[in-house]
Design a protein around this motif. Structure first.
Motif, PDB file in Angstrom:
ATOM      1  N   ALA A 186       0.824  -1.219   0.000  1.00  0.00           N
ATOM      2  CA  ALA A 186       0.000   0.000   0.000  1.00  0.00           C
ATOM      3  C   ALA A 186       0.857   1.268   0.000  1.00  0.00           C
ATOM      4  O   ALA A 186       0.458   2.307   0.490  1.00  0.00           O
ATOM      5  N   GLY A 187       2.046   1.179  -0.562  1.00  0.00           N
ATOM      6  CA  GLY A 187       2.928   2.335  -0.643  1.00  0.00           C
ATOM      7  C   GLY A 187       3.759   2.579   0.606  1.00  0.00           C
ATOM      8  O   GLY A 187       4.573   3.496   0.638  1.00  0.00           O
ATOM      9  N   ALA A 188       3.553   1.759   1.632  1.00  0.00           N
ATOM     10  CA  ALA A 188       4.344   1.920   2.856  1.00  0.00           C
ATOM     11  C   ALA A 188       5.756   1.388   2.608  1.00  0.00           C
ATOM     12  O   ALA A 188       5.939   0.390   1.926  1.00  0.00           O
ATOM     13  N   PRO A 189       6.757   2.060   3.148  1.00  0.00           N
ATOM     14  CA  PRO A 189       8.141   1.619   2.923  1.00  0.00           C
ATOM     15  C   PRO A 189       8.392   0.200   3.442  1.00  0.00           C
ATOM     16  O   PRO A 189       7.850  -0.205   4.468  1.00  0.00           O
ATOM     17  N   MET A 190       9.203  -0.528   2.696  1.00  0.00           N
ATOM     18  CA  MET A 190       9.677  -1.851   3.125  1.00  0.00           C
ATOM     19  C   MET A 190      11.190  -1.745   3.162  1.00  0.00           C
ATOM     20  O   MET A 190      11.834  -1.736   2.117  1.00  0.00           O
ATOM     21  N   ASP A 191      11.750  -1.628   4.353  1.00  0.00           N
ATOM     22  CA  ASP A 191      13.200  -1.446   4.423  1.00  0.00           C
ATOM     23  C   ASP A 191      13.921  -2.780   4.268  1.00  0.00           C
ATOM     24  O   ASP A 191      13.345  -3.858   4.417  1.00  0.00           O
ATOM     25  N   ASP A 192      15.191  -2.686   3.915  1.00  0.00           N
ATOM     26  CA  ASP A 192      15.992  -3.875   3.648  1.00  0.00           C
ATOM     27  C   ASP A 192      16.095  -4.786   4.873  1.00  0.00           C
ATOM     28  O   ASP A 192      16.153  -6.005   4.733  1.00  0.00           O
ATOM     29  N   ASP A 193      16.095  -4.214   6.070  1.00  0.00           N
ATOM     30  CA  ASP A 193      16.159  -5.022   7.297  1.00  0.00           C
ATOM     31  C   ASP A 193      14.940  -5.930   7.418  1.00  0.00           C
ATOM     32  O   ASP A 193      15.066  -7.116   7.718  1.00  0.00           O
ATOM     33  N   ALA A 194      13.759  -5.371   7.197  1.00  0.00           N
ATOM     34  CA  ALA A 194      12.519  -6.147   7.307  1.00  0.00           C
ATOM     35  C   ALA A 194      12.441  -7.218   6.229  1.00  0.00           C
ATOM     36  O   ALA A 194      12.038  -8.353   6.494  1.00  0.00           O
ATOM     37  N   ARG A 196      10.415  -0.438  -9.497  1.00  0.00           N
ATOM     38  CA  ARG A 196      10.755   0.973  -9.309  1.00  0.00           C
ATOM     39  C   ARG A 196      10.809   1.184  -7.808  1.00  0.00           C
ATOM     40  O   ARG A 196       9.891   0.789  -7.086  1.00  0.00           O
ATOM     41  N   ALA A 197      11.856   1.789  -7.331  1.00  0.00           N
ATOM     42  CA  ALA A 197      12.000   2.022  -5.894  1.00  0.00           C
ATOM     43  C   ALA A 197      12.193   3.508  -5.655  1.00  0.00           C
ATOM     44  O   ALA A 197      12.909   4.178  -6.404  1.00  0.00           O
ATOM     45  N   PHE A 198      11.536   4.000  -4.649  1.00  0.00           N
ATOM     46  CA  PHE A 198      11.625   5.412  -4.288  1.00  0.00           C
ATOM     47  C   PHE A 198      12.173   5.533  -2.870  1.00  0.00           C
ATOM     48  O   PHE A 198      11.669   4.868  -1.966  1.00  0.00           O
ATOM     49  N   PRO A 199      13.175   6.373  -2.666  1.00  0.00           N
ATOM     50  CA  PRO A 199      13.692   6.563  -1.303  1.00  0.00           C
ATOM     51  C   PRO A 199      12.628   7.185  -0.417  1.00  0.00           C
ATOM     52  O   PRO A 199      11.866   8.045  -0.857  1.00  0.00           O
TER      53      PRO A 199
END
Length: 78
Positions: A40-48, A74-77
């Motif tokens: 849903a557009g929420a960030p998924m960080d590399d740790d998770a 496509r990845a957005f910071p």
């Protein structure tokens, strides 16, 4: 990515990063093979992601970068 055919064309390029792509697809709101917001557009960080896939953060980050370079995501910071 437009179709499964695109995936088959890039299978050697993305290699085991297919597992990360599969995770992203499972977090997508739509079953269509098209561009969609993951989680849903929420960030998924590399740790998770690393914890979920039982890989190192280094591997998760490398897979994300590989998929991005291959044009699969496509990845957005954030």
């Amino acid at each position: 990515m437009n179709s499964a055919e695109d995936l088959f064309k890039k299978h050697r390029e993305i290699g085991p990063a297919i597992w990360l792509l599969t995770l992203y697809w499972s977090q997508q709101g739509s079953d269509e093979c098209s561009w969609a917001w993951v989680n849903a557009g929420a960030p998924m960080d590399d740790d998770a992601v690393a914890a979920h896939l039982h890989v190192s953060v280094f591997t998760a980050k490398g897979w994300r970068e590989k998929l991005h370079r291959a044009g699969m995501i496509r990845a957005f910071p954030r």
